[in-house]
Design a protein around this motif. Structure first.
Motif, mmCIF file in Angstrom:
data_model
loop_
_atom_site.group_PDB
_atom_site.id
_atom_site.type_symbol
_atom_site.label_atom_id
_atom_site.label_comp_id
_atom_site.label_asym_id
_atom_site.label_seq_id
_atom_site.Cartn_x
_atom_site.Cartn_y
_atom_site.Cartn_z
ATOM 1 N N LYS A 74 0.854 -1.195 -0.060
ATOM 2 C CA LYS A 74 -0.102 0.172 -0.112
ATOM 3 C C LYS A 74 0.900 1.012 -0.125
ATOM 4 O O LYS A 74 1.913 1.176 0.578
ATOM 5 C CB LYS A 74 -0.749 0.198 1.162
ATOM 6 C CG LYS A 74 -1.853 -0.765 1.117
ATOM 7 C CD LYS A 74 -3.052 -0.448 2.342
ATOM 8 C CE LYS A 74 -4.177 -1.508 2.204
ATOM 9 N NZ LYS A 74 -4.622 -1.902 3.601
ATOM 10 N N CYS A 75 0.611 2.074 -0.770
ATOM 11 C CA CYS A 75 1.250 3.256 -0.806
ATOM 12 C C CYS A 75 0.342 4.515 -0.261
ATOM 13 O O CYS A 75 -0.780 4.558 -0.763
ATOM 14 C CB CYS A 75 1.727 3.552 -2.114
ATOM 15 S SG CYS A 75 2.764 4.959 -2.443
ATOM 16 N N PHE A 76 1.010 5.395 0.647
ATOM 17 C CA PHE A 76 0.052 6.527 1.315
ATOM 18 C C PHE A 76 0.979 7.781 0.854
ATOM 19 O O PHE A 76 2.023 7.733 0.993
ATOM 20 C CB PHE A 76 0.018 6.269 2.667
ATOM 21 C CG PHE A 76 -0.756 5.106 3.177
ATOM 22 C CD1 PHE A 76 -2.229 5.048 3.201
ATOM 23 C CD2 PHE A 76 -0.102 3.976 3.560
ATOM 24 C CE1 PHE A 76 -2.651 4.068 3.568
ATOM 25 C CE2 PHE A 76 -0.891 3.075 4.080
ATOM 26 C CZ PHE A 76 -1.826 2.717 3.921
ATOM 27 N N ARG A 90 -0.796 -1.146 -4.484
ATOM 28 C CA ARG A 90 0.086 -1.284 -5.781
ATOM 29 C C ARG A 90 0.462 -2.813 -5.800
ATOM 30 O O ARG A 90 0.924 -3.164 -4.917
ATOM 31 C CB ARG A 90 1.327 -0.440 -5.630
ATOM 32 C CG ARG A 90 0.927 1.119 -5.931
ATOM 33 C CD ARG A 90 2.068 1.893 -6.134
ATOM 34 N NE ARG A 90 1.770 3.206 -5.902
ATOM 35 C CZ ARG A 90 2.707 4.213 -6.350
ATOM 36 N NH1 ARG A 90 4.035 3.905 -6.004
ATOM 37 N NH2 ARG A 90 2.241 5.394 -6.196
ATOM 38 N N LYS A 91 0.790 -3.185 -7.007
ATOM 39 C CA LYS A 91 1.230 -4.653 -6.953
ATOM 40 C C LYS A 91 2.133 -4.696 -8.201
ATOM 41 O O LYS A 91 1.921 -4.293 -9.394
ATOM 42 C CB LYS A 91 -0.149 -5.539 -7.452
ATOM 43 C CG LYS A 91 0.317 -6.908 -6.959
ATOM 44 C CD LYS A 91 -1.070 -7.922 -7.104
ATOM 45 C CE LYS A 91 -1.026 -8.994 -6.192
ATOM 46 N NZ LYS A 91 -2.627 -9.639 -6.268
ATOM 47 N N ASP A 466 0.915 -8.794 10.128
ATOM 48 C CA ASP A 466 2.348 -8.494 10.404
ATOM 49 C C ASP A 466 2.845 -7.753 9.161
ATOM 50 O O ASP A 466 2.853 -8.112 7.991
ATOM 51 C CB ASP A 466 3.249 -9.693 10.444
ATOM 52 C CG ASP A 466 4.885 -9.732 10.352
ATOM 53 O OD1 ASP A 466 5.095 -8.190 10.370
ATOM 54 O OD2 ASP A 466 5.392 -10.486 10.741
ATOM 55 N N LYS A 467 2.922 -6.150 9.455
ATOM 56 C CA LYS A 467 3.372 -5.558 8.343
ATOM 57 C C LYS A 467 4.125 -4.356 8.656
ATOM 58 O O LYS A 467 4.183 -3.807 9.680
ATOM 59 C CB LYS A 467 1.953 -4.776 7.513
ATOM 60 C CG LYS A 467 1.209 -4.126 8.542
ATOM 61 C CD LYS A 467 -0.193 -3.516 7.859
ATOM 62 C CE LYS A 467 -1.125 -2.832 8.640
ATOM 63 N NZ LYS A 467 -2.100 -3.382 9.225
ATOM 64 N N VAL A 468 5.174 -4.225 7.924
ATOM 65 C CA VAL A 468 6.177 -3.410 7.593
ATOM 66 C C VAL A 468 5.941 -1.958 7.161
ATOM 67 O O VAL A 468 5.296 -2.004 5.941
ATOM 68 C CB VAL A 468 7.637 -3.782 7.098
ATOM 69 C CG1 VAL A 468 8.769 -2.642 7.401
ATOM 70 C CG2 VAL A 468 8.008 -5.039 7.254
ATOM 71 N N GLU A 479 3.167 0.338 3.200
ATOM 72 C CA GLU A 479 3.083 -0.521 4.077
ATOM 73 C C GLU A 479 3.079 -2.189 3.355
ATOM 74 O O GLU A 479 2.351 -2.136 2.190
ATOM 75 C CB GLU A 479 1.698 -0.385 4.522
ATOM 76 C CG GLU A 479 1.728 -0.582 6.059
ATOM 77 C CD GLU A 479 0.055 -0.210 6.634
ATOM 78 O OE1 GLU A 479 0.181 0.515 7.417
ATOM 79 O OE2 GLU A 479 -0.752 -0.677 6.137
ATOM 80 N N ILE A 480 3.876 -2.958 3.648
ATOM 81 C CA ILE A 480 4.019 -4.189 3.039
ATOM 82 C C ILE A 480 4.016 -5.367 3.890
ATOM 83 O O ILE A 480 4.413 -5.211 4.894
ATOM 84 C CB ILE A 480 5.429 -3.953 1.888
ATOM 85 C CG1 ILE A 480 5.584 -5.429 1.129
ATOM 86 C CG2 ILE A 480 6.643 -3.727 2.879
ATOM 87 C CD1 ILE A 480 6.595 -5.226 0.183
ATOM 88 N N ALA A 481 3.450 -6.481 3.351
ATOM 89 C CA ALA A 481 3.395 -7.678 4.439
ATOM 90 C C ALA A 481 5.208 -8.184 4.020
ATOM 91 O O ALA A 481 5.290 -8.283 3.053
ATOM 92 C CB ALA A 481 2.630 -8.437 3.868
#
Length: 581
Positions: A74-76, A90-91, A466-468, A479-481
């Motif tokens: 995810k991008c914020f 985003r993928k 659990d996300k960074v 935010e990314i798993a």
């Protein structure tokens, strides 16, 4: 980094309703379809070709089978002026050239994440798509990525209610009293065994003293805290301290029998026949509870300091054949005073118990999420044992200052610790060799499960991802798993390597990454430098730092994963002690 002149990267934008896909394909310059070309880049962007956009609302354009690797994040983007948040899913989909080592899925995953890591270097991430996609294409032209044949980037806008990320100033709509009671409980827990006056509490929580007294009275009636009268210069005031549950049935899981000692009366401890030979130091209340749950036949001695100064708590019991004493520091890392107190508490512990041979520091830390090297990247709940590595001969590195020279190079002023007697570390390493890399049958998983079946608040958090989260500068956050590579089931991994700490590096996303890369750090700890100084100053040469990851910061952000991580660390620490003859 040299580029192959015959390769070009062709970008075609494809629009499907709300979703936009940027397709980037590696091809040779002879294969271009001249009718489709909109733009051929020159100069620094040579090798980049843009094709006409395809509008594909019917979903007819499906040129390829599923990708061989993908990364979703995810991008914020926070508008600095209005504070509005634009959010997208985003993928990135990756395909590789036929000669790539496809059988090794970890190779494909690692290559994708290395690429992603290069794409999102903090401080260099373009905000607008055109520059961002250009960066994707320029990376594809590099020799090191010549095994990637095609990348699709899907962008899907998220609506307002999904544009929420952790740490965002969310409105807390609960009544003021509920919020203040939560803060009070947390503050009193962190300070334990120290007592806090209403004055001190209202200063920390920044609320009116009358309100605080009212809520404390309610907490007293719920029996979650004790009140005691202060003496000396604070005579006439009341102070509050956490009430440790005396659960007779579960005495073997709590702190055991509780004895409050009168001032100066340490005889009970100093005149003990068999004195503890192992000391275990914790910082948070959940760490202390986790360690104590691993001990048998225990008694807790607590001395509350009511004239000012630091109180102390010692839980004495057995782990296997070893008589242990566990203590809790009063809130390390809050400020300079707390850090000095943590050193003093350690010195007092080692002065009181003269027969200590080994010291263990057990608790939580923050993972360094290293996307460029997944083997070093810990997930939440993973265990890290502070130890030197091939690149780094210190086990623990404290940075107290960062300087930047005119050319933008950073230099870190450091203090390093090595472990003079590495016998505990060797025991830990042999456990890791014996039960890794899957850790499925590791004894600490069994120890963890036994305790958690009775203390359910230490179980793995449910319904929490659990996300960074990474701050990329300019109001951009992703935010990314975290990638799970070579993981059998949900067992925590155990890694040995250096830990770092220090506010100057931990609080800045760019420095955090740069410092971790330079030193090969696996995790960031809260500042335990004073504690280590005290351990070595008291000539205790055998010590071990056992941490489990509770966040991607320094272990002190948010308390959702702290109990689970504390218990993982305590279970591993017990396994090491059981190996010690």
């Amino acid at each position: 980094e040299s580029m192959e002149s015959s390769w070009v990267i062709v970008m075609t934008p494809i629009r499907r309703g709300q979703m936009t896909t940027m397709e980037c394909v590696r091809t040779s310059s002879d294969n271009l379809d001249q009718n489709q070309i909109v733009h051929v880049a020159t100069g620094v962007n040579q090798g980049i070709v843009i094709y006409k956009a395809i509008i594909d609302d019917k979903g007819a354009y499906t040129p390829l089978a599923d990708s061989e690797s993908e990364i979703t994040y995810k991008c914020f983007v926070v508008n600095q002026d209005s504070n509005d948040v634009r959010a997208e899913n985003r993928k990135l989909h990756f395909w590789f050239v036929p000669s790539a080592q496809k059988k090794v899925t970890s190779f494909l995953v690692q290559t994708s994440f290395m690429f992603f890591n290069d794409l999102i270097t903090p401080g260099h991430v373009p905000k607008d798509y055109a520059t961002f996609i250009k960066r994707v294409m320029r990376l594809m032209l590099l020799d090191k990525y010549n095994n990637i044949s095609r990348i699709h980037l899907d962008v899907i806008p998220l609506d307002k209610n999904e544009a929420v990320f952790e740490g965002m100033e969310e409105r807390d709509d609960r009544p003021l009293e509920v919020r203040v009671q939560e803060q009070l409980m947390r503050t009193i827990e962190e300070a334990y065994p120290n007592v806090l006056t209403t004055e001190e509490l209202s200063k920390v929580i920044r609320q009116d003293e009358k309100l605080i007294v009212r809520i404390l009275d309610q907490m007293l009636s719920e029996e979650s805290i004790h009140r005691m009268a202060m003496e000396g210069k604070h005579k006439g005031k009341f102070a509050y301290v956490l009430r440790v549950a005396q659960d007779e049935e579960n005495a073997d899981l709590g702190m055991g029998k509780l004895e409050v000692m009168a001032e100066g009366n340490m005889d009970v401890i100093t005149k003990m026949k068999d004195k503890p030979t192992v000391a275990i130091i914790t910082n948070l209340m959940c760490e202390k509870r986790a360690v104590d749950a691993m001990m048998q036949d225990k008694t807790t001695y607590v001395r509350y300091e009511t004239k000012g100064g630091d109180s102390h708590v010692y839980t004495i019991g057995f782990i296997g054949p070893h008589k242990c004493v566990s203590t809790k520091l009063p809130a390390v890392g809050r400020d300079r005073r707390a850090k000095i107190a943590s050193g003093n508490t350690t010195t007092r512990l080692l002065g009181t118990f003269q027969d200590i041979e080994h010291v263990l520091l057990v608790g939580v830390c923050g993972s360094v999420c290293n996307l460029g090297d997944l083997a070093k990247s810990s997930r939440l709940g993973d265990i890290i044992i502070a130890s030197p590595s091939r690149e780094q001969d210190s086990a623990y590195i404290y940075c107290d200052n960062v300087d930047e020279d005119d050319s933008g190079q950073f230099s870190f002023s450091l203090k390093n610790w090595t472990i003079p007697d590495p016998s505990l570390m060797r025991k830990a390493a042999s456990l890791v060799n014996e039960y890794g890399p899957s850790f499925e049958n590791a004894p600490w998983n069994q120890l963890f499960a036994e305790v958690v079946s009775q203390l359910s608040d230490f179980a793995r958090p449910e319904g929490v991802e659990d996300k960074v989260q990474m701050q990329l500068g300019d109001g951009q956050i992703i935010e990314i798993a975290p990638p799970s590579i070579d993981r059998a089931g949900n067992w925590p991994m155990v890694r040995l390597g250096p830990l770092g700490c220090g506010k100057p590096v931990v609080s800045d996303t760019y420095l955090r990454t740069a410092f971790a890369d330079e030193r090969g750090l696996l995790g960031y700890d809260t500042e335990f430098d004073q504690v280590l100084e005290s351990i070595l100053g008291n000539r205790c040469n055998s010590f071990l730092i056992v941490r489990a990851c509770s966040d991607y910061h320094d272990g002190q952000k948010g308390n959702v994963w702290q109990p689970y991580a504390s218990m993982q660390a305590a279970a591993f620490a017990k396994s090491v002690l059981l190996q010690l003859s």
